[in-house]
Design an enzyme around this catalytic site. Structure first.
Site, PDB file in Angstrom:
ATOM      1  N   SER A 160      34.499  37.337  44.419  1.00 28.21           N
ATOM      2  CA  SER A 160      35.638  37.781  45.234  1.00 28.21           C
ATOM      3  C   SER A 160      35.742  37.214  46.640  1.00 28.21           C
ATOM      4  CB  SER A 160      35.650  39.298  45.333  1.00 28.21           C
ATOM      5  OG  SER A 160      36.263  39.822  44.196  1.00 28.21           O
ATOM      6  N   SER A 196      38.911  39.329  44.715  1.00 27.07           N
ATOM      7  CA  SER A 196      39.627  40.458  45.266  1.00 27.07           C
ATOM      8  C   SER A 196      39.845  40.374  46.783  1.00 27.07           C
ATOM      9  CB  SER A 196      38.872  41.759  44.946  1.00 27.07           C
ATOM     10  OG  SER A 196      37.596  41.756  45.532  1.00 27.07           O
ATOM     11  N   LYS A 235      37.974  43.119  55.238  1.00 27.19           N
ATOM     12  CA  LYS A 235      38.481  43.593  53.945  1.00 27.19           C
ATOM     13  C   LYS A 235      38.503  45.117  53.967  1.00 27.19           C
ATOM     14  CE  LYS A 235      37.465  42.920  48.991  1.00 27.19           C
ATOM     15  NZ  LYS A 235      36.587  42.199  48.036  1.00 27.19           N
TER      16      LYS A 235
HETATM   17  N1  GLN Z   1      37.067  38.926  39.700  1.00 23.66           N
HETATM   18  C1  GLN Z   1      35.872  39.665  39.511  1.00 23.66           C
HETATM   19  C2  GLN Z   1      36.160  41.035  38.944  1.00 23.66           C
HETATM   20  O1  GLN Z   1      37.283  41.295  38.680  1.00 23.66           O
HETATM   21  C3  GLN Z   1      35.088  39.757  40.775  1.00 23.66           C
HETATM   22  C4  GLN Z   1      35.444  40.868  41.665  1.00 23.66           C
HETATM   23  C5  GLN Z   1      34.614  40.905  42.924  1.00 23.66           C
HETATM   24  O2  GLN Z   1      33.818  40.008  43.192  1.00 23.66           O
HETATM   25  N2  GLN Z   1      34.743  41.991  43.654  1.00 23.66           N
HETATM   26  O3  GLN Z   1      35.308  41.808  38.734  1.00 23.66           O
END
Ligand code: GLN
Length: 430
Positions: free
Chosen positions: A138, A114, A39
């Site tokens: 994410s 994400s 990532k």
């Molecule tokens: N969807 C969650 C957010 O928008 C989680 C994001 C993540 O785990 N980096 O914060």
């Protein structure tokens, strides 16, 4: 796949921000010959790292993240950097400054986020494995949307040194692959205490316990939520039956405080985001835009360098931390966080694992939820408790809604990844 084959395949999917031209193995070890994507918030010395943000669009990593060092030593071939929501804020990669990643199962739909690029790269067979980061779901949510396995390890299990921070008390790096076995082998490589991250723990912190009794708790009223899609509920019942047929005992449980998990996350997370992102001031890193004076430089650089969602969270975070609101929001959220953590730890004295769906629905159409941030936040309902408490959780592919994969999620007590792997392998028939 070779870099050329990946590039061709990725024209449709856009899982990668960069495919390296001549990736090579460094060492020889348990991951010899395995191709891995990382990532784009994980530092790989000499390569660009952008967190999918314009503010870091031309930034080169000056050193290796601890996980990258470990991948090199293990003989992995790091083939590229994957797309993500900007600074890992989002659930669809639609917040990337460099274009959306498409779901390999349906190119009109999101891959989740994400870590959407990492999950899509694995699902499309472009790499054997990938690393993601998980602050509120994410790794698990995109894994579920793309039909692959994703693990959020216990907080402190994997070093965050060289991970671009989102919310430091929640962030964990973790593996994504097609099987639980591969996820476990990648996890075994990246975990471990690290002098560069004082929050890391050693194996001795949670010594292995041989008391896996195959008891799974299901927080039924939490799942009965009206926002959860019918297909997800139906599919969940099938998963329960499957566990029963594998000799698991299913116990209905009530964890009252779980309903506070989402609001707690969306108060504490932006507070940490707002302080972590203060370092992007146009002086020390990345983009710099000249203004009338120093303050104006700062406003211009951050105003243009950060996307809408990032700016929204910085503003929310400074609000909940501001004097007058600190006690009302941030202080209360921390109390609720402690309650959720102790309730979950109590639950794990009675059951080995907690089972929920990973997401309230399958992957949505690109653009469908981008207008209403709240609607997107609600998608995290089943994942944030693990980050709030530090507990490990895994998403396993299970059933589908038409052509779209669905996932189930197992959460275990702190340090009990072993239980997740044991149950996960049985469930997947590995
Ligand atoms: N969807 C969650 C957010 O928008 C989680 C994001 C993540 O785990 N980096 O914060």
């Amino acid at each position: 796949m070779t870099p050329e084959e990946i590039k061709t395949k990725d024209k449709d999917i856009h899982a990668f921000l960069e495919v390296f031209d001549s990736p090579k193995p460094y060492g020889d070890g348990p991951l010899s010959g395995k191709t891995i994507a990382i990532k784009d918030n994980i530092l790989f010395e000499g390569h660009k790292v952008s967190a999918a943000s314009r503010i870091l669009g031309h930034f080169t990593a000056p050193y290796d993240a601890t996980v990258v060092k470990k991948l090199k030593d293990a003989g992995a071939i790091i083939v590229g950097r994957t797309n993500m929501d900007e600074f890992a804020m989002g659930s669809s990669t639609e917040n990337s400054a460099f274009g959306v990643t498409k779901n390999p199962h349906d190119l009109d739909r999101v891959a989740g986020g994400s870590s959407g690029g990492s999950a899509a790269a694995v699902a499309a067979g472009m790499v054997d494995m990938a690393l993601g980061s998980d602050t509120g779901g994410s790794i698990r949510q995109p894994a579920a949307f793309c039909g692959v396995v994703g693990l959020k390890p216990t907080y402190g299990r994997v070093s965050r040194h060289g991970l671009i921070a989102m919310a430091s008390s929640f962030d964990q790096i973790g593996p994504i692959a097609k099987t639980v076995r591969e996820v476990e082998s990648l996890y075994n490589v990246i975990k471990g205490e690290d002098p560069m991250d004082s929050t890391t723990i050693s194996d001795a912190t949670y010594p292995a316990r041989n008391n896996f009794l195959k008891v799974i708790g299901v927080p039924k009223s939490f799942i009965e939520n009206e926002g959860v899609k019918k297909e997800v509920k139906e599919n969940f019942k099938v998963a329960i039956e499957k566990f029963k047929s594998l000799g698991y005992k299913i116990k209905e449980v009530e964890v009252e405080s779980l309903r506070h998990a989402l609001p707690v996350y969306y108060i504490v997370m932006p507070a940490e985001v707002s302080s972590n992102l203060a370092r992007f001031d146009g002086v020390k890193y990345g983009l710099h835009i000249d203004g009338e004076n120093g303050i104006d430089d700062y406003f211009k650089t951050r105003g243009e360098g950060f996307g809408r969602e990032v700016r929204r969270r910085v503003i929310l975070g400074t609000y909940v931390l501001s004097s007058g609101y600190y006690d009302e929001y941030y202080g209360k959220a921390l109390e609720a966080r402690a309650l959720i953590t102790s309730d979950l730890r109590k639950l794990f004295q009675d059951v080995d694992l907690m089972l929920t769906p990973t997401t309230p629905g399958p992957a949505w159409k690109i653009g469908e939820k981008s207008k209403d941030p709240l609607e997107m936040y609600l998608e995290d309902i089943f994942t944030v408790h693990a980050n709030i408490s530090g507990c490990p959780a895994i998403s396993l592919p299970s059933g589908s809604a038409g052509a779209l994969p669905l996932g189930i999620e197992l959460t275990a007590d702190l340090g009990r990844e072993d239980n997740l792997f044991a149950a996960g392998k049985e469930f997947m028939g590995e």
